[in-house]
Design an enzyme around this catalytic site. Structure first.
Site, PDB file in Angstrom:
ATOM      1  N   GLN A   1     -10.266  -4.868   3.185  1.00  0.00           N
ATOM      2  CA  GLN A   1     -10.678  -3.468   3.308  1.00  0.00           C
ATOM      3  C   GLN A   1      -9.612  -2.417   3.014  1.00  0.00           C
ATOM      4  OE1 GLN A   1     -12.512  -0.281   6.536  1.00  0.00           O
ATOM      5  NE2 GLN A   1     -12.688  -2.423   7.027  1.00  0.00           N
ATOM      6  N   SER A   2      -8.397  -2.601   3.559  1.00  0.00           N
ATOM      7  CA  SER A   2      -7.427  -1.496   3.488  1.00  0.00           C
ATOM      8  C   SER A   2      -7.093  -1.119   2.043  1.00  0.00           C
ATOM      9  CB  SER A   2      -6.145  -1.879   4.231  1.00  0.00           C
ATOM     10  OG  SER A   2      -5.547  -2.996   3.597  1.00  0.00           O
TER      11      SER A   2
ATOM     12  N   ARG B   1      -9.330 -13.775  -7.820  1.00  0.00           N
ATOM     13  CA  ARG B   1      -9.084 -15.191  -8.028  1.00  0.00           C
ATOM     14  C   ARG B   1     -10.336 -15.848  -8.640  1.00  0.00           C
ATOM     15  NH1 ARG B   1      -6.126 -19.264  -4.155  1.00  0.00           N
ATOM     16  NH2 ARG B   1      -6.181 -17.601  -2.636  1.00  0.00           N
TER      17      ARG B   1
ATOM     18  N   ASP C   1      -6.084 -16.409 -12.557  1.00  0.00           N
ATOM     19  CA  ASP C   1      -5.269 -17.206 -11.637  1.00  0.00           C
ATOM     20  C   ASP C   1      -3.835 -16.720 -11.818  1.00  0.00           C
ATOM     21  OD1 ASP C   1      -3.685 -19.001 -10.344  1.00  0.00           O
ATOM     22  OD2 ASP C   1      -4.659 -20.802 -11.149  1.00  0.00           O
TER      23      ASP C   1
ATOM     24  N   LYS D   1      -1.194 -17.576 -10.628  1.00  0.00           N
ATOM     25  CA  LYS D   1      -0.088 -18.546 -10.583  1.00  0.00           C
ATOM     26  C   LYS D   1      -0.072 -19.438 -11.833  1.00  0.00           C
ATOM     27  CE  LYS D   1       0.104 -18.362  -5.613  1.00  0.00           C
ATOM     28  NZ  LYS D   1      -0.584 -18.789  -4.404  1.00  0.00           N
TER      29      LYS D   1
ATOM     30  N   ASN E   1      -2.456  -5.545  -1.246  1.00  0.00           N
ATOM     31  CA  ASN E   1      -2.327  -5.666   0.211  1.00  0.00           C
ATOM     32  C   ASN E   1      -2.362  -7.132   0.617  1.00  0.00           C
ATOM     33  OD1 ASN E   1      -5.204  -5.676  -0.369  1.00  0.00           O
ATOM     34  ND2 ASN E   1      -5.559  -5.569   1.825  1.00  0.00           N
TER      35      ASN E   1
ATOM     36  N   ARG F   1       5.825 -14.343  -4.401  1.00  0.00           N
ATOM     37  CA  ARG F   1       5.585 -15.763  -4.707  1.00  0.00           C
ATOM     38  C   ARG F   1       4.796 -15.931  -6.000  1.00  0.00           C
ATOM     39  NH1 ARG F   1       5.136 -15.965   0.946  1.00  0.00           N
ATOM     40  NH2 ARG F   1       2.850 -15.881   0.973  1.00  0.00           N
TER      41      ARG F   1
ATOM     42  N   LYS G   1       0.837 -11.164   9.367  1.00  0.00           N
ATOM     43  CA  LYS G   1      -0.460 -10.796   8.779  1.00  0.00           C
ATOM     44  C   LYS G   1      -1.170  -9.883   9.771  1.00  0.00           C
ATOM     45  CE  LYS G   1      -1.500 -14.868   6.011  1.00  0.00           C
ATOM     46  NZ  LYS G   1      -2.445 -15.974   5.794  1.00  0.00           N
TER      47      LYS G   1
ATOM     48  N   GLU H   1      -7.463  -5.056  10.947  1.00  0.00           N
ATOM     49  CA  GLU H   1      -7.804  -3.770  11.563  1.00  0.00           C
ATOM     50  C   GLU H   1      -7.423  -3.638  13.045  1.00  0.00           C
ATOM     51  OE1 GLU H   1      -9.592  -0.832  10.418  1.00  0.00           O
ATOM     52  OE2 GLU H   1      -9.084  -0.187  12.431  1.00  0.00           O
TER      53      GLU H   1
ATOM     54  N   ASP I   1      -7.594   0.024   8.693  1.00  0.00           N
ATOM     55  CA  ASP I   1      -7.841  -0.368   7.307  1.00  0.00           C
ATOM     56  C   ASP I   1      -8.082   0.852   6.421  1.00  0.00           C
ATOM     57  OD1 ASP I   1      -7.522  -3.072   7.591  1.00  0.00           O
ATOM     58  OD2 ASP I   1      -9.624  -3.476   7.949  1.00  0.00           O
TER      59      ASP I   1
ATOM     60  N   GLY J   1      -7.492  17.945  22.568  1.00  0.00           N
ATOM     61  CA  GLY J   1      -6.832  19.226  22.324  1.00  0.00           C
ATOM     62  C   GLY J   1      -6.772  20.076  23.580  1.00  0.00           C
ATOM     63  N   GLY J   2      -6.509  21.335  23.401  1.00  0.00           N
ATOM     64  CA  GLY J   2      -6.335  22.237  24.536  1.00  0.00           C
ATOM     65  C   GLY J   2      -7.644  22.752  25.126  1.00  0.00           C
TER      66      GLY J   2
HETATM   67  N1  COA Z   1      -4.702 -16.098  -8.177  1.00  0.00           N
HETATM   68  C1  COA Z   1      -4.028 -17.036  -7.492  1.00  0.00           C
HETATM   69  N2  COA Z   1      -3.704 -16.876  -6.178  1.00  0.00           N
HETATM   70  C2  COA Z   1      -4.113 -15.763  -5.561  1.00  0.00           C
HETATM   71  C3  COA Z   1      -4.830 -14.752  -6.231  1.00  0.00           C
HETATM   72  C4  COA Z   1      -5.128 -14.961  -7.601  1.00  0.00           C
HETATM   73  N3  COA Z   1      -5.799 -14.062  -8.305  1.00  0.00           N
HETATM   74  N4  COA Z   1      -5.091 -13.771  -5.345  1.00  0.00           N
HETATM   75  C5  COA Z   1      -4.559 -14.145  -4.175  1.00  0.00           C
HETATM   76  N5  COA Z   1      -3.959 -15.347  -4.293  1.00  0.00           N
HETATM   77  C6  COA Z   1      -3.248 -16.096  -3.287  1.00  0.00           C
HETATM   78  C7  COA Z   1      -1.981 -15.416  -2.818  1.00  0.00           C
HETATM   79  O1  COA Z   1      -0.961 -15.569  -3.761  1.00  0.00           O
HETATM   80  C8  COA Z   1      -1.718 -16.138  -1.515  1.00  0.00           C
HETATM   81  O2  COA Z   1      -1.089 -17.371  -1.778  1.00  0.00           O
HETATM   82  P1  COA Z   1       0.300 -17.858  -1.118  1.00  0.00           P
HETATM   83  O3  COA Z   1       0.284 -17.421   0.313  1.00  0.00           O
HETATM   84  O4  COA Z   1       0.236 -19.323  -1.298  1.00  0.00           O
HETATM   85  O5  COA Z   1       1.391 -17.221  -1.859  1.00  0.00           O
HETATM   86  C9  COA Z   1      -3.112 -16.462  -1.025  1.00  0.00           C
HETATM   87  O6  COA Z   1      -3.999 -16.174  -2.101  1.00  0.00           O
HETATM   88  C10 COA Z   1      -3.588 -15.709   0.177  1.00  0.00           C
HETATM   89  O7  COA Z   1      -3.176 -14.341   0.205  1.00  0.00           O
HETATM   90  P2  COA Z   1      -3.032 -13.611   1.598  1.00  0.00           P
HETATM   91  O8  COA Z   1      -2.771 -12.187   1.378  1.00  0.00           O
HETATM   92  O9  COA Z   1      -2.037 -14.343   2.428  1.00  0.00           O
HETATM   93  O10 COA Z   1      -4.510 -13.755   2.217  1.00  0.00           O
HETATM   94  P3  COA Z   1      -4.975 -14.230   3.659  1.00  0.00           P
HETATM   95  O11 COA Z   1      -6.443 -14.330   3.561  1.00  0.00           O
HETATM   96  O12 COA Z   1      -4.273 -15.426   4.168  1.00  0.00           O
HETATM   97  O13 COA Z   1      -4.573 -12.992   4.602  1.00  0.00           O
HETATM   98  C11 COA Z   1      -4.557 -10.688   5.275  1.00  0.00           C
HETATM   99  C12 COA Z   1      -5.344 -11.832   4.628  1.00  0.00           C
HETATM  100  C13 COA Z   1      -5.413  -9.434   5.150  1.00  0.00           C
HETATM  101  C14 COA Z   1      -4.317 -10.993   6.758  1.00  0.00           C
HETATM  102  C15 COA Z   1      -3.205 -10.503   4.560  1.00  0.00           C
HETATM  103  O14 COA Z   1      -3.434 -10.363   3.198  1.00  0.00           O
HETATM  104  C16 COA Z   1      -2.421  -9.312   5.068  1.00  0.00           C
HETATM  105  O15 COA Z   1      -1.829  -9.338   6.147  1.00  0.00           O
HETATM  106  N6  COA Z   1      -2.360  -8.262   4.259  1.00  0.00           N
HETATM  107  C17 COA Z   1      -1.577  -7.062   4.545  1.00  0.00           C
HETATM  108  C18 COA Z   1      -2.209  -6.231   5.611  1.00  0.00           C
HETATM  109  C19 COA Z   1      -3.610  -5.828   5.281  1.00  0.00           C
HETATM  110  O16 COA Z   1      -3.890  -5.232   4.269  1.00  0.00           O
HETATM  111  N7  COA Z   1      -4.494  -6.114   6.235  1.00  0.00           N
HETATM  112  C20 COA Z   1      -5.801  -5.504   6.229  1.00  0.00           C
HETATM  113  C21 COA Z   1      -6.799  -6.294   5.597  1.00  0.00           C
HETATM  114  S1  COA Z   1      -8.278  -5.344   5.647  1.00  0.00           S
END
Ligand code: COA
Length: 485
Positions: free
Chosen positions: A76-77, A97, A132, A134, A155, A163, A195, A198, A227, A306-307
């Protein structure tokens, strides 16, 4: 709605007045397109200043035309931020992805096999490409996108972008003009690697400890301040960085941490924290109830921040309708009108009630008396009566009432969007209105819907290159055997 034409006599007076003001205007500003002004200036800009738009309200181009965003956001954010930029006219290319896409496509699904409302309502006006990130050929496409775009927004969890090989150094070397904007849960410090979702941000940013009732647990709010609130902060950071780039030619990093964003929205509570050192918070009902304050700002229920003291009061029908309530503010300048409307005219002059200071310790009792009146009538009637007297009140509107409110449809704040798989649905449109700029809402993209057009038209890959990239598997989900589809 078309306005009625003024009558002839009125027209004459209006013309004379316009002529008079036009003479003034030509000297002072180029803001009016009067006949005489047009004649004096011809095609040239008047007094070196731009003319007002000749187009109807909100129809003269898009504010962010020419800005291209590499949108690496999910959940969302980040998507809120890039959706705002897209509404304002930026070309937003969402990288997803292969085979999976933004995880919200499948979360909280209400229609089988259709992208969820969670996704559709956060990703309007964007194009989708699957890569992808990577895969070596995926990196090749991403590098081309970095060269072509103005802003990269992400985000991911801390470290994920690095990475993928997309370090600031790599991006800046590839395109020194690129702005790299990130949402993270926390800024630099002990929690920077965490990580965050919201509600974690609402708790860490001071919102939960100050929301709810004093004798209950901390509460999270229904507004997505962690978010969507942080997405808004990031969007402002991005347009500011673009504005600075116009001077320096250089991109920069933009960081909006969710804890910081929530705290910014809770700043009145940090204000109160410091006021506590100088005595009790007299506008909190706790003060009137004679309950001492602790070291930290307490939860204040529905007290106004507020006041001007306020509280949520029952209206007619509250026994069966959970939203038959109104927020009532006892604003000092209209105290006398409040006394009249609730039938307590003697409170206007009674020293026990006549001044805001005298009222502070009695707020609970005063609101109970006002509530006796609000309970006699429905919330919209209270609104009508009070607005006519300039008394600030607000009905508690349910989401059903908001969804059905015609005036929000008329302004484009609530819009109906058509989607090829799910059909028609309601969404919140752009809440920011610009008088020149077009702000239309178009449906969210299907996963990878624009992959081909982006490779060809935006990145200018040849047919041979596209075939090579595609056959490498960098843009498609692996099949069951794990091989490129
Ligand atoms: N191709 C290949 N890999 C991809 C990709 C793509 N197009 N898009 C994402 N990925 C991979 C990432 O590289 C990551 O891999 P790695 O950890 O092995 O390097 C993996 O997907 C997961 O990404 P991640 O951001 O860790 O997702 P998550 O689902 O585990 O965590 C959050 C989600 C929201 C908790 C985390 O992204 C976060 O803390 N974000 C910052 C704060 C934030 O915005 N939070 C609010 C969310 S509304």
């Amino acid at each position: 709605m078309a306005k009625k034409k003024p009558k002839k006599a009125k027209q004459g007076r209006a013309k004379a007045a316009a002529k008079k003001s036009a003479r003034k205007v030509v000297k002072l500003s180029a803001g009016k397109t009067t006949k005489s002004a047009k004649k004096t200036n011809g095609k040239a800009k008047m007094n070196g200043l731009p003319r007002p738009s000749t187009k109807p309200y909100g129809q003269d181009g898009k504010a962010l035309t020419g800005v291209r965003i590499l949108d690496f956001t999910h959940v969302q954010s980040g998507p809120t931020c890039t959706q705002l930029l897209a509404w304002l006219g930026a070309d937003v290319i969402k990288v997803e992805r292969p085979g999976i896409g933004d995880i919200t496509r499948g979360q909280l699904r209400d229609v089988p096999n259709a992208d969820s409302l969670y996704f559709t309502m956060l990703n309007h006006n964007k194009r989708s490409i699957t890569i992808d990130s990577k895969h070596p050929q995926g990196k090749r496409v991403l590098d081309q996108l970095i060269k072509t775009c103005d802003v990269l927004v992400e985000n991911f969890a801390p470290g994920a972008l690095d990475r993928m090989g997309l370090t600031w150094e790599h991006i800046h070397k590839t395109n020194p003009r690129m702005v790299v904007a990130s949402v993270k849960g926390f800024g630099p410090g002990p929690y920077e690697d965490c990580k965050v979702y919201e509600n974690v941000a609402q708790c860490a940013g001071g919102s939960a400890s100050t929301t709810g009732f004093r004798d209950g647990p901390p509460l999270v709010t229904g507004s997505q301040i962690g978010d969507s609130g942080t997405g808004l902060h990031l969007a402002l950071g991005i347009v500011s960085a673009l504005y600075q780039r116009a001077r320096t030619g250089r991109g920069q990093k933009v960081l909006a941490a969710m804890q910081d964003g929530v705290l910014n929205l809770c700043r009145v509570k940090l204000r109160d924290q410091q006021r506590l050192a100088h005595g009790p918070l007299t506008e909190y009902s706790q003060y009137g109830e004679g309950i001492p304050f602790d070291e930290a700002v307490p939860r204040a229920g529905n007290d106004s921040g507020g006041g001007q003291p306020g509280w949520i009061l029952k209206c007619k029908g509250w026994e069966t309708d959970p939203n038959a309530y109104i927020y009532f503010i006892t604003q000092a300048p209209v105290w006398e009108k409040i006394c009249d409307v609730i039938g307590e005219p003697t409170w206007k002059t009674d020293p026990e009630y006549a001044t805001p200071k005298a009222r502070l310790p009695k707020l609970k009792q005063i609101f109970a008396r006002i509530e006796q009146w609000t309970m006699t009538t429905d919330k919209f009637e209270v609104m009508n009566t009070c607005n006519a007297l300039d008394i600030p009140v607000g009905p508690i509107l349910s989401m059903k009432e908001i969804a059905e409110e015609q005036s929000l449809r008329d302004t484009g704040t609530v819009v109906e969007v058509d989607h090829p798989v799910r059909g028609k649905y309601l969404s919140v449109g752009n809440p920011i209105k610009l008088s020149d700029s077009i702000s239309e809402v178009t449906r969210s993209p299907l996963l990878g819907e624009h992959t081909d057009e982006i490779l060809k038209d935006v990145l200018k890959f040849s047919a041979k290159d596209i075939a090579e990239i595609k056959s490498s598997g960098a843009l498609s989900a692996p099949n069951k055997e794990g091989k490129a589809a």
